[in-house]
Design a protein around this motif. Sequence first.
Motif, PDB file in Angstrom:
ATOM      1  N   GLY A  93       0.806  -1.219   0.000  1.00  0.00           N
ATOM      2  CA  GLY A  93       0.000   0.000   0.000  1.00  0.00           C
ATOM      3  C   GLY A  93       0.832   1.259   0.000  1.00  0.00           C
ATOM      4  O   GLY A  93       0.304   2.376  -0.107  1.00  0.00           O
ATOM      5  N   GLU A 132      -0.897   2.957   4.883  1.00  0.00           N
ATOM      6  CA  GLU A 132      -1.973   3.655   4.195  1.00  0.00           C
ATOM      7  C   GLU A 132      -1.903   5.156   4.455  1.00  0.00           C
ATOM      8  O   GLU A 132      -2.081   5.977   3.538  1.00  0.00           O
ATOM      9  CB  GLU A 132      -3.322   3.090   4.649  1.00  0.00           C
ATOM     10  N   SER A 135       1.012   6.520   2.626  1.00  0.00           N
ATOM     11  CA  SER A 135       0.705   6.565   1.204  1.00  0.00           C
ATOM     12  C   SER A 135      -0.168   7.776   0.885  1.00  0.00           C
ATOM     13  O   SER A 135       0.034   8.451  -0.136  1.00  0.00           O
ATOM     14  CB  SER A 135       0.002   5.282   0.782  1.00  0.00           C
TER      15      SER A 135
END
Length: 502
Positions: A93, A132, A135
């Motif tokens: 991710g 996440e 990201s």
Amino acid sequence: MEIFYLDIVILINLLLHSIILTECSVGNFEIVKGIPIENAKLYAHGKDFSCFDGTLTIPYSYINDDYCDCIDASDEPGTSACPNGTFYCSNKGHFPSVVPSSRVNDGICDCCDGSDEWASNFQKDACQNTCENLSHEARGEANRVHDLYALGFKIREQLIAKGKYLLLQKQNKILHLLTKTKEAQFNRSSMFNDKEIAKEKEKKAIEEEKSNQQNKAIKIFNEIDTNKDNKIDVEEVIAYSTFDQNQDGLVSQDEINYFMENKKEFDLKDFMSNGWNRVNLLIFTKSFDKKQHLAKRNVKKEILNQDFNHNETEKYNIEDIEAVRINTLLYTEKTKIIINESKKARELFEEADRTVKDLQKQVYELKKSISKNFGPDDEFAALDGQCYELTNDEYVYKLCLFEKITQKPLKGGPEVHLGVWKDWANFMNDEPQYHTMLYDRGQQCLNHYQRFAYVHLSCGLKPKLISVSELNRCEYLMEFELPSVCVIEDNKYLRELEREEL
């Protein structure tokens, strides 16, 4: 269509990635901790393992057994056993990363997916998966950079157009100045001829005046030499009323000494070299009343100040200089006019010569300016000579692009030149071209070599000097932002910009 094609390629890569993971888990491979997927085939399950450097082959069970067998640390990618080893974080991710093996299972979560702390991950929430969030932040930063470069790229296009326009203007100005220079050179040549003719005429007139002065001097000598023995003695000086400077009816001893210089007699040669100047001065001053005499003394003083500098008055006797200038004042009106005409012709020539030199200097500076390397698209040309400052706790730094860099102390002191424009340089090996400027040949740094500075360029919407640091003694690094370097070498990015403009 090209954008959709790229998206399909990315999708295929993700599918292949998934297939590899499946094959590695159910086939002959086993995902070994701490390695990228593409290296999984090097760790065939159940087969002896060969160190990457080829120095040793060990049983498969020795891999990640917390004991370093291979010198290159390839057998322990998932433990901290090898001091020179590295651990690969897959960071699903987010972007993969690599950390030193010493950080594996040290109680600190270095990988955003927590995979480096696999020994503790059996405990609940030992490492939270932050991939996440990272990201998301990375995408935000990527969007910010994209927007910056997109807008900067458009400003860059404007700078290119402006730079090319300015360069064309300079080219046209050079052509115009060359025409003016040719005309000025013709005029200077004419003024030079006029000057030389006037100079020769002046020389002839002055020679005639000198001849007249010589004849007059001989006449005065004969008037003073009453006994006609071709000598002037003290008695003859006393008898010559011109030497009575204070007009009291007597020639005093001081007045005698002024003329005779404590000599007993003068022959014609001595009189011509020294005595005549003094007599001529007395004759000149006696021809005016007191008011006129004072005014003329001021004229003499002004002429002396104009025509003789300090060194010359030290070299020559001031009385001799006065006498020479008095002789000049006694020139005929015709000679004075000729001298003034010669002076005017000389001044006109000097003015014409200065005009030619000034035009030649302008042409030289313009040619020097347009010969600089302003980038493949002239994207830096519009900034030529533009100056930007940055002040820190000690100095005011001034960067004049393509010219020079200076440093001035805040608490007073002389300005120091850090360097003048040299050329483009590669400050970092993988750096794109036209991202670092070199300014060298600065002032000497104590007993060290000459100062020099690198100016590293980065994308920004406005030209701005960001920071200055001293890498080593007399070596400087400046960080400078400007739109001219807002270029991403990516065809997809450029196509998106073109589509936006449409």
